[in-house]
Design a protein around this motif. Structure first.
Motif, mmCIF file in Angstrom:
data_model
loop_
_atom_site.group_PDB
_atom_site.id
_atom_site.type_symbol
_atom_site.label_atom_id
_atom_site.label_comp_id
_atom_site.label_asym_id
_atom_site.label_seq_id
_atom_site.Cartn_x
_atom_site.Cartn_y
_atom_site.Cartn_z
ATOM 1 N N ARG A 222 0.832 -1.200 0.000
ATOM 2 C CA ARG A 222 0.000 0.000 0.000
ATOM 3 C C ARG A 222 0.870 1.255 0.000
ATOM 4 N N ARG A 223 1.888 1.255 0.853
ATOM 5 C CA ARG A 223 2.783 2.424 0.904
ATOM 6 C C ARG A 223 3.520 2.612 -0.418
ATOM 7 N N ALA A 224 3.969 1.519 -0.999
ATOM 8 C CA ALA A 224 4.700 1.623 -2.264
ATOM 9 C C ALA A 224 3.819 2.206 -3.363
ATOM 10 N N ARG A 225 2.565 1.783 -3.406
ATOM 11 C CA ARG A 225 1.645 2.315 -4.424
ATOM 12 C C ARG A 225 1.314 3.779 -4.148
ATOM 13 N N GLU A 226 1.204 4.160 -2.866
ATOM 14 C CA GLU A 226 0.956 5.568 -2.532
ATOM 15 C C GLU A 226 2.108 6.448 -2.995
ATOM 16 N N VAL A 227 3.337 5.964 -2.800
ATOM 17 C CA VAL A 227 4.507 6.722 -3.254
ATOM 18 C C VAL A 227 4.496 6.845 -4.769
ATOM 19 N N VAL A 228 4.196 5.756 -5.451
ATOM 20 C CA VAL A 228 4.144 5.782 -6.917
ATOM 21 C C VAL A 228 3.155 6.836 -7.401
ATOM 22 N N ARG A 229 1.969 6.852 -6.809
ATOM 23 C CA ARG A 229 0.924 7.769 -7.274
ATOM 24 C C ARG A 229 1.265 9.225 -6.952
ATOM 25 N N SER A 230 1.665 9.482 -5.702
ATOM 26 C CA SER A 230 1.839 10.876 -5.292
ATOM 27 C C SER A 230 3.151 11.471 -5.770
ATOM 28 N N LYS A 231 4.222 10.704 -5.741
ATOM 29 C CA LYS A 231 5.526 11.255 -6.074
ATOM 30 C C LYS A 231 5.760 11.345 -7.567
ATOM 31 N N SER A 232 5.160 10.432 -8.337
ATOM 32 C CA SER A 232 5.509 10.382 -9.756
ATOM 33 C C SER A 232 4.319 10.315 -10.696
ATOM 34 N N ALA A 233 3.380 9.389 -10.442
ATOM 35 C CA ALA A 233 2.333 9.110 -11.432
ATOM 36 C C ALA A 233 1.522 10.346 -11.784
ATOM 37 N N ARG A 234 1.158 11.113 -10.757
ATOM 38 C CA ARG A 234 0.287 12.254 -11.026
ATOM 39 C C ARG A 234 1.065 13.374 -11.711
ATOM 40 N N TYR A 235 2.258 13.696 -11.221
ATOM 41 C CA TYR A 235 2.941 14.846 -11.827
ATOM 42 C C TYR A 235 3.622 14.501 -13.139
ATOM 43 N N SER A 236 3.925 13.208 -13.357
ATOM 44 C CA SER A 236 4.573 12.826 -14.608
ATOM 45 C C SER A 236 3.593 12.727 -15.762
ATOM 46 N N ASP B 158 18.560 2.096 -7.564
ATOM 47 C CA ASP B 158 17.496 2.090 -6.553
ATOM 48 C C ASP B 158 17.802 1.111 -5.424
ATOM 49 N N LEU B 159 18.493 0.017 -5.744
ATOM 50 C CA LEU B 159 18.858 -0.952 -4.716
ATOM 51 C C LEU B 159 19.949 -0.375 -3.818
ATOM 52 N N ARG B 160 20.882 0.345 -4.399
ATOM 53 C CA ARG B 160 21.916 1.017 -3.610
ATOM 54 C C ARG B 160 21.297 2.032 -2.645
ATOM 55 N N GLU B 161 20.228 2.694 -3.117
ATOM 56 C CA GLU B 161 19.585 3.716 -2.290
ATOM 57 C C GLU B 161 18.570 3.142 -1.307
ATOM 58 N N GLY B 162 18.282 1.845 -1.421
ATOM 59 C CA GLY B 162 17.342 1.204 -0.507
ATOM 60 C C GLY B 162 15.896 1.552 -0.771
ATOM 61 N N LYS B 163 15.562 1.859 -2.021
ATOM 62 C CA LYS B 163 14.193 2.250 -2.359
ATOM 63 C C LYS B 163 13.216 1.124 -2.034
ATOM 64 N N ARG B 164 12.125 1.480 -1.347
ATOM 65 C CA ARG B 164 11.089 0.504 -0.977
ATOM 66 C C ARG B 164 10.037 0.467 -2.083
ATOM 67 N N THR B 165 10.470 0.029 -3.267
ATOM 68 C CA THR B 165 9.573 0.004 -4.428
ATOM 69 C C THR B 165 8.662 -1.214 -4.383
ATOM 70 N N LEU B 166 7.641 -1.178 -5.228
ATOM 71 C CA LEU B 166 6.753 -2.332 -5.329
ATOM 72 C C LEU B 166 7.534 -3.568 -5.760
ATOM 73 N N LEU B 167 8.503 -3.400 -6.634
ATOM 74 C CA LEU B 167 9.353 -4.511 -7.061
ATOM 75 C C LEU B 167 10.023 -5.170 -5.857
ATOM 76 N N VAL B 168 10.593 -4.388 -4.985
ATOM 77 C CA VAL B 168 11.290 -4.929 -3.817
ATOM 78 C C VAL B 168 10.294 -5.550 -2.844
ATOM 79 N N VAL B 169 9.156 -4.916 -2.652
ATOM 80 C CA VAL B 169 8.145 -5.466 -1.746
ATOM 81 C C VAL B 169 7.674 -6.830 -2.240
ATOM 82 N N ARG B 170 7.405 -6.929 -3.539
ATOM 83 C CA ARG B 170 6.963 -8.226 -4.088
ATOM 84 C C ARG B 170 8.059 -9.294 -3.913
ATOM 85 N N ALA B 171 9.313 -8.905 -4.091
ATOM 86 C CA ALA B 171 10.413 -9.854 -3.915
ATOM 87 C C ALA B 171 10.513 -10.302 -2.458
#
Length: 369
Positions: free
Chosen positions: A204-218, A274-287
């Motif tokens: 849920r958090r990963a999807r919220e970040v996707v939507r608010s940080k990038s999806a809407r403004y991109s 992104d792995l070096r930066e420790g990003k909590r992406t949906l990809l990492v959460v699914r893994a």
């Protein structure tokens, strides 16, 4: 960006016009800063570097949405949309300056980030004080300068358009900036949380970040801005969101895959950035969800760890690939893209402009950088 995507942004001379407008803004800002102090000249150099070579996809989404909702080239309104596109690019530059600071990124588009450049300037000049802090502070101020300029450029672009069109556009522009700022915080906050077994909350958090940080403004916000400035109806604006939000999510999920597995020669960033930066992406959460406890602990210990080696990054990449998480994200990208394209196809928008908008949508999610 693939050559066909570049060609799309070049249609109706859009890229050249937006680039010209950005050069004018930078020239104006250079004069302002020079009058304040000649010591401010490096700020203009770094600002120029950030604005050179951008994809201009946000400007293109706004312009071609405006065209698809009835806007006509060669008019005063078309010139206004070029200014709106420049404002979006200036806002993106502001977000990138700040993002690079928060992510402690070393490079962007294959060259040192602004905070690294200013830190190096400090060291090379033999100045007193903390060089790294000077670099961070300089980049934050650059982001602030670009944020202020984006507001000025937007207001200048639309000031002669009817208020029935500009009022909703202004609200959208303000909302977009708020969402990105909050999204940056949510991204940072997610990385600070310990890993637990509550993967539904993590997703849920990963999807919220996707939507608010990038999806809407991109994607969504530029499409909505173009439609609003064309005088779109409430129903048309709803359709724009039905197109823009899932497409924006797919756009960012593609970024997440590139951030983990992209070719540095193409992305301009280190392998597995992104792995070096420790990003909590949906990809990492699914893994993480798919791993056994021991492997999960190992991956968590590597994500974002300081002084990672190339072998460590390779280990993380192999671990994530073995879970099938990349294929799951690819499937989600396809599902979201199909939803967006179906909504666009059913929108009844102007033919040739809608075709360009569709092509831009495909380019956004099929890119390699």
């Amino acid at each position: 960006m693939p050559s066909h995507a570049s060609a799309l942004v070049d249609r109706e001379d859009l890229r050249q016009q937006v680039d010209g407008r950005l050069r004018s803004v930078l020239a104006e800002q250079a004069d302002v800063l020079a009058r304040i102090s000649t010591d401010a000249e490096p700020l203009v150099d770094a600002w120029t570097q950030m604005l050179v070579g951008g994809k201009r996809l946000r400007a293109a989404f706004a312009y071609w949405s405006w065209r698809a909702h009835g806007g006509r080239p060669g008019t005063a309104e078309a010139t206004a949309l070029v200014g709106v596109g420049a404002a979006l690019e200036l806002f993106q530059a502001a977000a990138l300056f700040h993002d690079d600071v928060m992510d402690r990124s070393d490079t962007r588009r294959g060259i040192p980030t602004a905070h690294r450049t200013f830190a190096a300037r400090h060291r090379d000049s033999g100045w007193s004080g903390d060089a790294d802090q000077f670099g961070l502070s300089s980049a934050i101020l650059l982001g602030d300068l670009s944020l202020v300029a984006s507001e000025d450029e937007f207001l200048r672009a639309v000031h002669e358009m009817p208020s029935a069109q500009t009022d909703p556009a202004r609200r959208l522009f303000t909302q977009m900036r708020t969402e990105v700022t909050v999204g940056q915080y949510l991204d940072m906050h997610a990385q600070m949380l310990p890993w637990t077994d509550d993967f539904d909350a993590d997703e849920r958090r990963a999807r919220e970040v996707v939507r608010s940080k990038s999806a809407r403004y991109s994607v969504e916000s530029p499409i909505l801005l173009g439609a609003a400035l064309a005088g779109a109806t409430t129903r048309q604006m709803e359709v724009c969101s039905a197109v823009g939000l899932p497409l924006g999510e797919a756009f960012q999920l593609r970024d997440d895959l590139l951030g983990a597995f992209g070719d540095p020669a193409t992305t301009g960033k280190p392998a597995g950035d992104d792995l070096r930066e420790g990003k909590r992406t949906l990809l990492v959460v699914r893994a993480m969800r798919a791993l056994d406890p021991g492997a999960r602990t190992r991956l968590a210990s590597l994500l974002g760890a300081p002084d990672l080696t190339a072998a460590d990054v390779d280990e993380m990449q192999q671990t994530i690939r073995a879970t099938g998480a990349p294929e799951e994200v690819e499937t989600l990208i396809e599902t979201l893209s199909d939803s967006a394209l179906s909504a666009l196809d059913a929108s009844g928008l102007d033919g040739s402009a809608a075709e360009t908008l569709t092509a831009l949508a495909l380019a956004a999610v099929q890119r390699a950088a």
